[in-house]
Structures are given as structure tokens and as C-alpha cells.
Design an enzyme around this catalytic site. Sequence first.
Site, PDB file in Angstrom:
ATOM      1  N   ARG A 180       0.894  -1.069  -0.099  1.00 31.76           N
ATOM      2  CA  ARG A 180       0.015   0.065   0.032  1.00 31.76           C
ATOM      3  C   ARG A 180       0.756   1.352   0.082  1.00 31.76           C
ATOM      4  NH1 ARG A 180      -5.167  -0.276   2.111  1.00 31.76           N
ATOM      5  NH2 ARG A 180      -4.917   1.678   3.491  1.00 31.76           N
ATOM      6  N   ARG A 228       9.631   5.856  -3.742  1.00 31.08           N
ATOM      7  CA  ARG A 228      10.128   6.535  -4.658  1.00 31.08           C
ATOM      8  C   ARG A 228      11.370   7.075  -4.897  1.00 31.08           C
ATOM      9  NH1 ARG A 228       5.144   9.792  -3.037  1.00 31.08           N
ATOM     10  NH2 ARG A 228       3.269   8.742  -3.921  1.00 31.08           N
ATOM     11  N   ARG A 269      -8.615  -6.278  13.529  1.00 30.75           N
ATOM     12  CA  ARG A 269      -8.001  -5.496  14.562  1.00 30.75           C
ATOM     13  C   ARG A 269      -8.933  -4.427  14.822  1.00 30.75           C
ATOM     14  NH1 ARG A 269      -4.007  -6.914  17.367  1.00 30.75           N
ATOM     15  NH2 ARG A 269      -2.939  -4.948  17.411  1.00 30.75           N
ATOM     16  N   ARG A 279      -0.020   5.874  15.917  1.00 31.63           N
ATOM     17  CA  ARG A 279      -0.036   7.368  15.346  1.00 31.63           C
ATOM     18  C   ARG A 279      -0.607   8.551  16.201  1.00 31.63           C
ATOM     19  NH1 ARG A 279      -2.583   5.583   9.550  1.00 31.63           N
ATOM     20  NH2 ARG A 279      -4.442   4.365  10.769  1.00 31.63           N
ATOM     21  N   GLU A 336      -3.874   7.150  18.530  1.00 37.00           N
ATOM     22  CA  GLU A 336      -4.383   5.617  18.094  1.00 37.00           C
ATOM     23  C   GLU A 336      -3.580   4.716  18.526  1.00 37.00           C
ATOM     24  OE1 GLU A 336      -5.079   6.273  13.847  1.00 37.00           O
ATOM     25  OE2 GLU A 336      -5.238   4.115  13.646  1.00 37.00           O
ATOM     26  N   TYR A 352      -9.839  -5.550   3.147  1.00 30.86           N
ATOM     27  CA  TYR A 352      -9.058  -4.218   3.695  1.00 30.86           C
ATOM     28  C   TYR A 352      -9.399  -2.932   2.348  1.00 30.86           C
ATOM     29  CZ  TYR A 352      -5.124  -1.469   5.734  1.00 30.86           C
ATOM     30  OH  TYR A 352      -4.167  -0.606   6.163  1.00 30.86           O
ATOM     31  N   ASP A 389     -10.308   0.405   0.687  1.00 32.82           N
ATOM     32  CA  ASP A 389     -10.281   1.894   0.812  1.00 32.82           C
ATOM     33  C   ASP A 389     -11.483   2.548   0.496  1.00 32.82           C
ATOM     34  OD1 ASP A 389      -7.644   1.999   1.494  1.00 32.82           O
ATOM     35  OD2 ASP A 389      -6.759   2.151  -0.361  1.00 32.82           O
TER      36      ASP A 389
HETATM   37  N1  UDP Z   1       3.450   1.059   7.686  1.00 27.99           N
HETATM   38  C1  UDP Z   1       4.629   1.131   8.282  1.00 27.99           C
HETATM   39  N2  UDP Z   1       5.088   2.537   8.672  1.00 27.99           N
HETATM   40  C2  UDP Z   1       4.551   3.436   8.647  1.00 27.99           C
HETATM   41  C3  UDP Z   1       3.189   3.452   7.877  1.00 27.99           C
HETATM   42  C4  UDP Z   1       2.534   2.189   7.633  1.00 27.99           C
HETATM   43  O1  UDP Z   1       5.187   0.193   8.459  1.00 27.99           O
HETATM   44  O2  UDP Z   1       4.969   4.598   9.185  1.00 27.99           O
HETATM   45  C5  UDP Z   1       2.963  -0.162   7.121  1.00 27.99           C
HETATM   46  C6  UDP Z   1       2.140  -0.862   8.293  1.00 27.99           C
HETATM   47  O3  UDP Z   1       2.417  -2.288   8.101  1.00 27.99           O
HETATM   48  C7  UDP Z   1       0.688  -0.510   7.799  1.00 27.99           C
HETATM   49  C8  UDP Z   1       0.700  -0.550   6.456  1.00 27.99           C
HETATM   50  O4  UDP Z   1       2.054  -0.185   6.101  1.00 27.99           O
HETATM   51  O5  UDP Z   1      -0.350  -1.471   8.438  1.00 27.99           O
HETATM   52  C9  UDP Z   1      -0.511   0.110   5.561  1.00 27.99           C
HETATM   53  O6  UDP Z   1      -0.520   1.604   6.058  1.00 27.99           O
HETATM   54  P1  UDP Z   1      -1.565   2.489   5.864  1.00 27.99           P
HETATM   55  O7  UDP Z   1      -1.206   3.888   6.396  1.00 27.99           O
HETATM   56  O8  UDP Z   1      -2.009   2.252   4.361  1.00 27.99           O
HETATM   57  O9  UDP Z   1      -2.672   2.099   6.928  1.00 27.99           O
HETATM   58  P2  UDP Z   1      -4.143   2.586   7.141  1.00 27.99           P
HETATM   59  O10 UDP Z   1      -3.918   4.161   7.191  1.00 27.99           O
HETATM   60  O11 UDP Z   1      -5.039   1.996   6.486  1.00 27.99           O
HETATM   61  O12 UDP Z   1      -4.115   1.980   8.684  1.00 27.99           O
END
Ligand code: UDP
Length: 380
Positions: A170, A174, A247, A278, A304, A352, A354
Site C-alpha cells: 500500500r 519513490r 484489529r 500514530r 491511536e 481491507y 479503501d
Molecule cells: N506502515 C509502516 N510504517 C508506517 C506506516 C505504515 O510500516 O509509518 C505499514 C504498516 O504495516 C501498515 C501498512 O504499512 O499496516 C499500511 O499503512 P496505511 O497507512 O496504508 O494503513 P491505514 O492508514 O489503512 O491504517
Amino acid sequence: MYDYLIIGAGLYGAVFARQAADAGKKVLVIDKRDHIAGNVYTEKVEGIDVHKYGAHIFHTNNQEVWDYVNRFATFNRFTNSPVANYKGELYSLPFNMYTFNKMWGVVTPDEAAAKIAEQRAAAGITEPKNLEEQAISLVGTDIYEKLIKGYTQKQWGRPCTDLPSFIIKRLPVRLTFDNNYFNALYQGIPIGGYTRLVENLLAGIEVRLGIDYLEHKAELDALAEKVVYTGPIDAYFGYRLGALEYRSVRFETELLDTPNFQGNAAVNFTDAETPYTRIIEHKWFTFGKDEQGNDLPKTVISREYSSEWHPGDEPYYPVNDEKNSALYAKYKALAQQETKVLFGGRLGEYKYYDMDAVIAAALAAWHPYAARDTASEHRP
Ligand code: UDP
């Protein structure tokens, strides 16, 4: 008597309801919560749209979906650029030249690519079999250790070696100085919040809140020709094959008497020790301003915390590992035998999703009904 009884006033339910109502169908939407909008629900606090069930940033490459949502809301130009905080060291996300420069001091894309290649080779991964191997082969061991491992294990409560690699795909990688988190043509936050977007989707449609469908299933089913169910699929079947794992997320939300707490909408705490994943500072989704363009004097933050789901908790994320995917496949087979019921959305399809994909799925699910009804109208 209704043509459709829709269980759940989240995005899937609201879009399906809109389509059905626009086609002249009689629709009833119910939700067990006392508000509409499911997990995209936002609530105004001191002029700030607070994302009550976690941050939602709309992004899509799907022109049909983008045109569709723009009928119901005006989107601002918010671009998601989270910051990672690893024990006080700050890194740019997603993984881009700013991240590589901070991590290794590299300056050019070639230097960054060489560093990643060197770490991938040292780890000896040819075909990644799980999230850990996938992450190391994409960005190398240093970034995996500091920015992925701790965060992912907190988020999913499982070691990265037990998680499917698609989760990390996801995140873009880059070799440019581009810290836009999403590779999407369109992105933004609906002005006035997601609740208003869903209110507009449901305009003129009967909605009853605070009703638990599964508790009153027989009498509610008797009200409609067809049912659209967007709750957890295993709950629908009384967990008869066992419970799927989810989860859950818990938020500690605070209103602070300061205009700027962290200077960004999202800061990810990527070490394993910080108990939360976060902190969201909601006002930055609207550039620190209210709808009239006034600066907001206070701020609302949400820490969170990710946790394993237990009965009674809110399910947020399906755990799409092998064990759960196999169990879901069995529930899906049961669902296919329910001729009167359509299962949709993140919980109904254990996916999962979006937001844009949920909307696309609801539109796609509506099309066969629309087509069938049109065909029958044209029958002599
Ligand atoms: N992830 C990570 N570090 C970060 C942000 C995301 O390792 O700082 C990984 C983590 O496994 C997470 C996945 O990337 O579950 C997807 O992140 P995303 O931000 O897309 O998740 P969401 O916002 O749906 O919780």
C-alpha cells in the site's frame, strides 16, 4: 414494504441506498449506532472536523468514483504527507528521497537505489514470502527496522513474518522528492466533513438509527424484498464456523488549548515501545481553518492504539492472513446461498477496502439490479 433494507449507514450502504432510491426503489437504511456514516463519521469540535473512527483521506484513480463523490461534497486539496517519528528522529513518508537522504545521507537517486540494492542483496531475499521480506526487498533493512517493523507489529499485533506482503505494498517507494503518501490522481477531504457527505448521499432516504439488525432479524427481513448487509459476515452467521479476526482501534482524543501541537495531520510513531501507532491532529486536514476560512485557536489530537478485536469491540481492519482468508472463504460460500441478501463493504466482504474501492464496489453491486429491472420493464 421496502424494496431494499440496507444494514449499515456507512459508505457502502449509503451509496447503494442512493443508487436504489434514484432508480425509484423504496429503501430503508438502518444502523445500530446512533449516527450515520459508519467509520468515516466526523464530528465538529470547536469548528474542527474530528475523524471519530480514525483518519480518512479520500484518494482515488477512479474517474467514475471521483465524479460520483463530487456530486455530494466539495473536496479540499489536502495531500497526505505523514511524518514518521522513530525515537525522536523524524523521517518523511512515504519512502522517498527525503527519507533516504535522512537515513543514509545519500543525495542522488542512484545512490539511494544502490543502498537499497546492497541491503536487499545482503538479506538474500529473492522471492518475498511475507511482509518482512517484502519490506526489506523494497527499501532495505535500515528502513525496515526503523520505520516499518515496530509500527507494523503494533498495528497488527503479529510479527511481520506472519503478515501478508500486500499490506506493505500500500505504501509507495519513490526515488523522487515527492512525499505525497498516495499514488492517486485525485485526493482531498470533503469540506464540512464526511458526515455531511453521507448525509447528502442519504438525502430523502428513510434512515432509522440505534437498531441492531441481528437482534431483530426476522421482523426486519419481513419488511423488504432484498437485504444489503454491511456488518461483519461472521456475526451474520452467528459465528457458526468460528470468529474471524479483526484489529480494533482505540482513540484517546484531547482538546488542547494551543493552536499547533505537532505541525502535521499525521505523525506515525514507528518504534515498538511507544504504545500508540500514530497521533492525528485533525485541524490540519483543513489547513488549520474552519469552513469560513478562520484560523482555529485550539486543536484536537487523537492518539491511536491498535488492539486485537474481542466481541463487543468495534471491528476496523480484517486480518487477511491465510487462516482468516480460509475461514472467510467458507463464510462467503454460505453468503452465496442467501439469495435475498447481498454482503458488502469492509466488514461484509472481510476486505481491507479503501473508501474509493468501497464506493466502486457498491456502484458495481447496484448495476446488476438496475440492469435486471430495466430488462424486466422492457419485457412485453
Ligand atoms: N506502515 C509502516 N510504517 C508506517 C506506516 C505504515 O510500516 O509509518 C505499514 C504498516 O504495516 C501498515 C501498512 O504499512 O499496516 C499500511 O499503512 P496505511 O497507512 O496504508 O494503513 P491505514 O492508514 O489503512 O491504517
